[in-house]
Scaffold this motif. Sequence first.
Motif, mmCIF file in Angstrom:
data_model
loop_
_atom_site.group_PDB
_atom_site.id
_atom_site.type_symbol
_atom_site.label_atom_id
_atom_site.label_comp_id
_atom_site.label_asym_id
_atom_site.label_seq_id
_atom_site.Cartn_x
_atom_site.Cartn_y
_atom_site.Cartn_z
ATOM 1 N N GLY A 1 3.644 -5.830 10.105
ATOM 2 C CA GLY A 1 3.193 -5.817 8.714
ATOM 3 C C GLY A 1 2.121 -4.789 8.429
ATOM 4 N N GLN A 2 1.555 -4.177 9.477
ATOM 5 C CA GLN A 2 0.468 -3.222 9.310
ATOM 6 C C GLN A 2 0.891 -1.780 9.620
ATOM 7 O OE1 GLN A 2 -2.796 -6.540 10.837
ATOM 8 N NE2 GLN A 2 -3.074 -4.418 11.436
ATOM 9 N N VAL B 1 1.688 0.779 8.178
ATOM 10 C CA VAL B 1 1.680 1.545 6.936
ATOM 11 C C VAL B 1 0.612 2.625 7.052
ATOM 12 C CG1 VAL B 1 1.482 1.490 4.439
ATOM 13 C CG2 VAL B 1 2.397 -0.503 5.652
ATOM 14 N N PHE C 1 -1.214 -0.945 -4.191
ATOM 15 C CA PHE C 1 -0.373 -1.099 -2.996
ATOM 16 C C PHE C 1 -1.214 -1.564 -1.806
ATOM 17 C CE2 PHE C 1 1.452 0.725 0.898
ATOM 18 C CZ PHE C 1 2.744 0.213 0.844
ATOM 19 N N GLU D 1 -2.215 -5.215 -2.315
ATOM 20 C CA GLU D 1 -1.059 -6.105 -2.198
ATOM 21 C C GLU D 1 -0.618 -6.262 -0.751
ATOM 22 O OE1 GLU D 1 3.654 -6.214 -3.558
ATOM 23 O OE2 GLU D 1 2.254 -4.861 -4.581
ATOM 24 N N ARG D 2 -0.627 -5.170 -0.001
ATOM 25 C CA ARG D 2 -0.164 -5.209 1.387
ATOM 26 C C ARG D 2 -1.280 -5.500 2.390
ATOM 27 N NH1 ARG D 2 4.788 -2.438 2.118
ATOM 28 N NH2 ARG D 2 4.451 -2.879 4.334
ATOM 29 N N ILE E 1 -3.699 -3.581 3.493
ATOM 30 C CA ILE E 1 -3.785 -2.475 4.440
ATOM 31 C C ILE E 1 -5.216 -2.381 4.965
ATOM 32 C CG2 ILE E 1 -3.415 -0.002 4.769
ATOM 33 C CD1 ILE E 1 -0.891 -1.596 4.031
#
Length: 320
Positions: A191-192, A194, A236, A239-240, A242
């Motif tokens: 999930g990370q 990015v 973004f 939401e994610r 990061i």
Amino acid sequence: MRPLRFILSALAALGLVGCGEDQNSTSDGTPKVVTTIAMIGDVAREIGGEHVSVESLIGEGVDPHLYKPSSPDLKKLQAADLIFYNGLMLEGKMTDTMVRFARSGKPVHAVTETILGDSNYVMSDEADHFDPHVWMDVSGWIKAAGEIELALSELAPQHAADFKTNHDHYVAELGKLDEYARTSLGSIPEGQRVLITAHDAFGYMARAYGLEVRGIQGISTESEAGLKDINDLVNFIIERKIPAVFVESSIPRKSVEALVEGTRSRGHDVSIGGELFSDAMGTTGTYEGTYIGMIDHNVTTITRALGGTAPEKGMNGKLN
């Protein structure tokens, strides 16, 4: 935007590209090789070894997208026996210069020639502009090394066997680097994975090693980022969730710092995970000033900042 090879092909068809006979080798007879970017120069130096003299025009901290050749640069190109350039419009402002030297009979080679023949490999943006950042995928740069070996062997056929030996040894080292990148980046929690950077220079890395990538600016830094671009990325990131974003050595930090400020103002603490080398390598004479060191630094920095596992000093224990 067509790559330079199509322009040169058209010139050749019209009889405008000759077969120059003048040699500009050094006083001891060593051929002079000039490259646009240092990533190409480093590979040419590894493969050419003692048989060639290599110089790169665009050094550390310099953005090749915006670079214009100076008068000394033009003299170096004129004195070269062989010129290497990227070939995917990275050196957009130098295209006319490359055409002019090719027209004069100077050997001018795109290191992405083989890659261009594979329509499934070369990436582009929404406007169908080529993404020139092939060196971010080690397997792509291995293909570039093959182009460099062939061109050097044409230039100095008496040393072709040495060029082949140097190429094979270097490619073996690149194979280890490719595996290190795959293993290290693969250790980042799914999930990370990015990668958010100043401009969209890491697409090939993302595709090769399983990352999602977002750049504030596009493939070329000639395109300006607007307030909407910043706000969209702030949304973004929040939401994610990061954990980190990254600055680049050849691009001002202000846009990335704006991202950090924007997310923190909305209660999400994102850090700057480190400085990456995108369009330029590190300082000449350092490990990061080599192609292998550049990629080792990027992979190690990204992995550690995004929660993966990588040694602090990198693959070879040489990172500063």
